[in-house]
Every structure is written in C-alpha cells, then in structure tokens.
Motif scaffolding. Sequence first.
Motif, PDB file in Angstrom:
ATOM      1  N   TYR A   1     -17.432  -8.858   3.363  1.00 54.79           N
ATOM      2  CA  TYR A   1     -16.808  -7.939   4.306  1.00 54.79           C
ATOM      3  C   TYR A   1     -15.627  -7.209   3.661  1.00 54.79           C
ATOM      4  O   TYR A   1     -15.520  -5.974   3.736  1.00 54.79           O
ATOM      5  N   VAL A   2     -14.745  -7.966   3.024  1.00 55.04           N
ATOM      6  CA  VAL A   2     -13.533  -7.361   2.435  1.00 55.04           C
ATOM      7  C   VAL A   2     -13.907  -6.368   1.340  1.00 55.04           C
ATOM      8  O   VAL A   2     -13.338  -5.268   1.246  1.00 55.04           O
TER       9      VAL A   2
ATOM     10  N   ALA B   1     -12.179 -13.823  -5.617  1.00 51.79           N
ATOM     11  CA  ALA B   1     -13.533 -13.236  -5.650  1.00 51.79           C
ATOM     12  C   ALA B   1     -13.516 -11.876  -4.938  1.00 51.79           C
ATOM     13  O   ALA B   1     -14.332 -11.011  -5.222  1.00 51.79           O
ATOM     14  N   GLU B   2     -12.577 -11.696  -4.015  1.00 52.43           N
ATOM     15  CA  GLU B   2     -12.432 -10.399  -3.335  1.00 52.43           C
ATOM     16  C   GLU B   2     -11.665  -9.424  -4.219  1.00 52.43           C
ATOM     17  O   GLU B   2     -11.926  -8.220  -4.229  1.00 52.43           O
TER      18      GLU B   2
ATOM     19  N   PRO C   1      -8.805  -6.984  -5.899  1.00 55.27           N
ATOM     20  CA  PRO C   1      -7.903  -5.965  -5.345  1.00 55.27           C
ATOM     21  C   PRO C   1      -8.379  -5.403  -3.998  1.00 55.27           C
ATOM     22  O   PRO C   1      -7.585  -4.827  -3.265  1.00 55.27           O
ATOM     23  N   ALA C   2      -9.651  -5.605  -3.650  1.00 54.11           N
ATOM     24  CA  ALA C   2     -10.136  -5.150  -2.334  1.00 54.11           C
ATOM     25  C   ALA C   2      -9.357  -5.821  -1.207  1.00 54.11           C
ATOM     26  O   ALA C   2      -9.261  -5.298  -0.099  1.00 54.11           O
ATOM     27  N   ALA C   3      -8.783  -7.014  -1.500  1.00 52.56           N
ATOM     28  CA  ALA C   3      -8.056  -7.755  -0.459  1.00 52.56           C
ATOM     29  C   ALA C   3      -6.593  -7.323  -0.353  1.00 52.56           C
ATOM     30  O   ALA C   3      -5.895  -7.716   0.601  1.00 52.56           O
ATOM     31  N   GLU C   4      -6.136  -6.540  -1.293  1.00 54.17           N
ATOM     32  CA  GLU C   4      -4.721  -6.162  -1.321  1.00 54.17           C
ATOM     33  C   GLU C   4      -4.328  -5.434  -0.027  1.00 54.17           C
ATOM     34  O   GLU C   4      -5.026  -4.521   0.420  1.00 54.17           O
ATOM     35  N   GLY C   5      -3.225  -5.875   0.580  1.00 54.16           N
ATOM     36  CA  GLY C   5      -2.722  -5.205   1.781  1.00 54.16           C
ATOM     37  C   GLY C   5      -3.284  -5.740   3.082  1.00 54.16           C
ATOM     38  O   GLY C   5      -2.804  -5.379   4.160  1.00 54.16           O
ATOM     39  N   VAL C   6      -4.281  -6.616   3.020  1.00 54.22           N
ATOM     40  CA  VAL C   6      -4.813  -7.202   4.262  1.00 54.22           C
ATOM     41  C   VAL C   6      -3.749  -8.143   4.839  1.00 54.22           C
ATOM     42  O   VAL C   6      -3.135  -8.922   4.104  1.00 54.22           O
ATOM     43  N   ILE C   7      -3.524  -8.064   6.138  1.00 56.33           N
ATOM     44  CA  ILE C   7      -2.506  -8.904   6.791  1.00 56.33           C
ATOM     45  C   ILE C   7      -3.215  -9.837   7.769  1.00 56.33           C
ATOM     46  O   ILE C   7      -4.051  -9.396   8.569  1.00 56.33           O
TER      47      ILE C   7
ATOM     48  N   GLY D   1       0.301 -11.228 -12.945  1.00 57.46           N
ATOM     49  CA  GLY D   1      -1.049 -10.779 -13.313  1.00 57.46           C
ATOM     50  C   GLY D   1      -2.124 -11.836 -13.143  1.00 57.46           C
ATOM     51  O   GLY D   1      -3.251 -11.678 -13.617  1.00 57.46           O
ATOM     52  N   SER D   2      -1.780 -12.943 -12.451  1.00 52.61           N
ATOM     53  CA  SER D   2      -2.753 -14.041 -12.336  1.00 52.61           C
ATOM     54  C   SER D   2      -3.786 -13.825 -11.229  1.00 52.61           C
ATOM     55  O   SER D   2      -4.626 -14.680 -11.000  1.00 52.61           O
ATOM     56  N   GLY D   3      -3.708 -12.709 -10.525  1.00 51.03           N
ATOM     57  CA  GLY D   3      -4.692 -12.457  -9.459  1.00 51.03           C
ATOM     58  C   GLY D   3      -4.000 -12.143  -8.149  1.00 51.03           C
ATOM     59  O   GLY D   3      -2.891 -11.600  -8.128  1.00 51.03           O
ATOM     60  N   MET D   4      -4.659 -12.502  -7.055  1.00 54.46           N
ATOM     61  CA  MET D   4      -4.103 -12.188  -5.744  1.00 54.46           C
ATOM     62  C   MET D   4      -3.294 -13.387  -5.246  1.00 54.46           C
ATOM     63  O   MET D   4      -3.627 -14.542  -5.531  1.00 54.46           O
ATOM     64  N   THR D   5      -2.233 -13.075  -4.464  1.00 54.08           N
ATOM     65  CA  THR D   5      -1.439 -14.161  -3.894  1.00 54.08           C
ATOM     66  C   THR D   5      -1.034 -13.787  -2.458  1.00 54.08           C
ATOM     67  O   THR D   5      -1.376 -12.711  -1.981  1.00 54.08           O
ATOM     68  N   GLN D   6      -0.315 -14.716  -1.810  1.00 55.53           N
ATOM     69  CA  GLN D   6      -0.001 -14.536  -0.389  1.00 55.53           C
ATOM     70  C   GLN D   6       1.504 -14.375  -0.207  1.00 55.53           C
ATOM     71  O   GLN D   6       2.266 -15.276  -0.536  1.00 55.53           O
ATOM     72  N   LYS D   7       1.911 -13.232   0.349  1.00 53.81           N
ATOM     73  CA  LYS D   7       3.327 -13.013   0.659  1.00 53.81           C
ATOM     74  C   LYS D   7       3.520 -13.328   2.146  1.00 53.81           C
ATOM     75  O   LYS D   7       2.928 -12.648   3.009  1.00 53.81           O
TER      76      LYS D   7
END
Length: 370
Positions: free
Chosen positions: A210-211, A239-240, A242-248, A345-351
């Motif tokens: 989906y993402v 696995a998602e 940069p497509a997941a970037e900005g999703v809240i 640069g290790s990937g996506m994380t959660q703010k």
Amino acid sequence: MADEIKVGLLLPYSGVYAALGGEIEAGFNLGLATFGAQTDDTFVVVTEDTEVKPPVGLAKAKKLALQDKADVIVGVVSSGVLGALRDFVDGAGVPLIVANAGNDAATGEDCSPFITRFSFSNSQVNRPMGQYLVDQGITKVFTMAPDYAAGHQQIGAFKAAFEAAGGEVVGQEFTPFQKTQDFGPYLANAKSSDAQAVYVFYAGGEAISYVKQYDSFGLKENLPLFGSGFLTSSLYVNAEGPAAEGVIASSYYVPTIDNPENAAFVEAYKAANNRLPSEFAVAGYDAAHALVLASANGASDRASLAKALSTSSFDGPRGATSIDPATNNIVQPIYVYETVSAADGSGMTQKVLASLAPEQDPVNGCTLAN
Ligand code: BEZ
C-alpha cells in the motif's frame, strides 16, 4: 524451582502476517530470557501456525489446550482468528494472552476472565487520531482498510472520534483482505474525492504494497497519508523505504521511545536478532514479562494464571503498562510518530511527534467488574 508452565505459542508463521508472528515469538523469547533468569526451566513452549485462517486458528488452539495440555496460550495476530477462538478458550478455561489481535469485542461485549490482552485494542490505537487530525487543520478524510474485523473496527473508531471532533469522512474503501495486490482503483477514488488526507489501517505485506503504491501513484504531496502505526511499522519500514517518508501514524510502541526500559529492550533485542524491535516484538516481550511475574507470584495452573495476568502492572518499553481489570485490556500511552530518513543514512526511523496520555477503553459491554 517454580512449577512447570506449558505455553502454547499460537501465531501466523505463514500467510500475510507471517513476519508479525516471527517477531512476536522473538520478543516473547527475549522476555523469557530477560525476566525469567531465575525460572529458566519453568516455561516449556510449543508453537502452532494459525495461517491467519480463523478455522485453522481454532483447531490449533484446541490441539494446544486438549492434546498438548498447554497451561496458557500466547499469541493470535488476526482479529478474525481471535473472534473464532473466543468461545473455546472461555469455555475450556484456558488463559489466552493476546499478543496482537486488536478485536474490540474480546475485551468488550465478548470479554472473558480467561482473555487478557497485552497488545492493544483496535479502537485504542485509532481513537486519539480523530482529534489529532482535526487539530492539524484536517477536516475531510478518505479512509481505507482491509475488509475484515480489524479493518472495520480500526477505521470505525477513527471515524467516530474524527466526526465527534468536527471532521467528515468523505469516502471509504474496504479492500479484499489478503487478496488485493493492486490498490490503484481505490487510490483513484481517493484522488478524485475532495479529501484533504487519507487515513488507513494496513499491516504486514499489505502495508508494504500500500505505502509503495501510494507513493508511486504520486498522491503523497497533495494528499498526506495518515493511519494506525502498523502501516509503517519498524518491522518492515525499510522494505517500504523512502515511500514511507512523511507518513504520520499512531502506535503504542516505536523503537525511538525515550525511557530506560526501552533503551535496555532495544539493545537486548538488537543483540539477539540483529534488527530493531517493533510493536509486535514488544507485545511478545511484555506477555513473557507478565507470565514470569505471575509464575513468581505462585501461579501455575490455568485458573491462577488467568487471575494473576488480569492484575499485571509494570513499567515496560512502551511506558507504564497495566491491565484494566474491568475489561482485561491493556492501558498504555499512545504515540503519534512520523516516518523520517535517519540522519546517519541507516534507513527510515520514527520521529515521535506526540506522547498522548494513557488510553483506557470504555467497558463496551464487558461485565468482568460486576
Ligand atoms: C488484527 O487483525 O487485529 C491486526 C492484525 C495486524 C496488525 C494489527 C491488527
């Protein structure tokens, strides 16, 4: 030494939620190792695969309780499977520690002294997002979710809270569960609506598809994507990509929560599994923590375990964690987080954007307190 306790781990090891099952098991094993140092030989674990199919889950629960003589069953990922097991565990008097499935009814109108939930309820995770979106100036939303109990309950709770806060759901889609590969036609409907944002529940393999499709459809810029946190879980957010970037999204756990219990958990989980833990891992870990505490307090048979589990309370990786004796559902803080690219640069994380107060479900018809 404490009496032996046979644990039936009932999880999906195949099907769309297979990765979630493996993650809960990894968290559970770490919890036993962390908290059970004095009682290493106490717990004997037998595993069974629900295949994310309600009839299979029920047959496996019967096998664990009747043939293997499990003292307690831990697991169940899908709300559909939990619905199928409910009458059996209640009637047989086998304690079930729910380590994922959010089915509201299991701690509401269909609650049982033998069902205690250490994960979340579908309503609990989504309810706070109604007011949150309105506070961000978003009043028109399009919703999507898979067409089964969890999808309807998660979106239903969000919708009720969103409308109570003054928002309007301008369109919604329920996509065939475990069968939808192309979300394009549904995304086209969202795009042509007058929504300001899209709010969804998807988990596991469906969340990844989906993402990625949402991003490649070019929707993210004009139609920001929100949802319950399973959408961008740390288990599969890389696995998602940069497509997941900005999703809240909202969740009861992300690995970036700042407290000492979580720091210890993240370090131990990484050392044991070579990856960060997720909300699925923490539910397994806390289930093991509660079982070890129950055993240390002298519980070992089905009835005494059920009773001890329903009064659990401890500080864990997600913060203050306790079971509400009026429903046997967990009471826990809810976190709103944004998926961002890690600075190293290790990937996506959660703010973490907001830590909301402990969320307690209404009794919803449960009569445990009567
Ligand atoms: C559920 O079916 O309750 C569920 C499955 C995966 C993630 C969250 C909820």
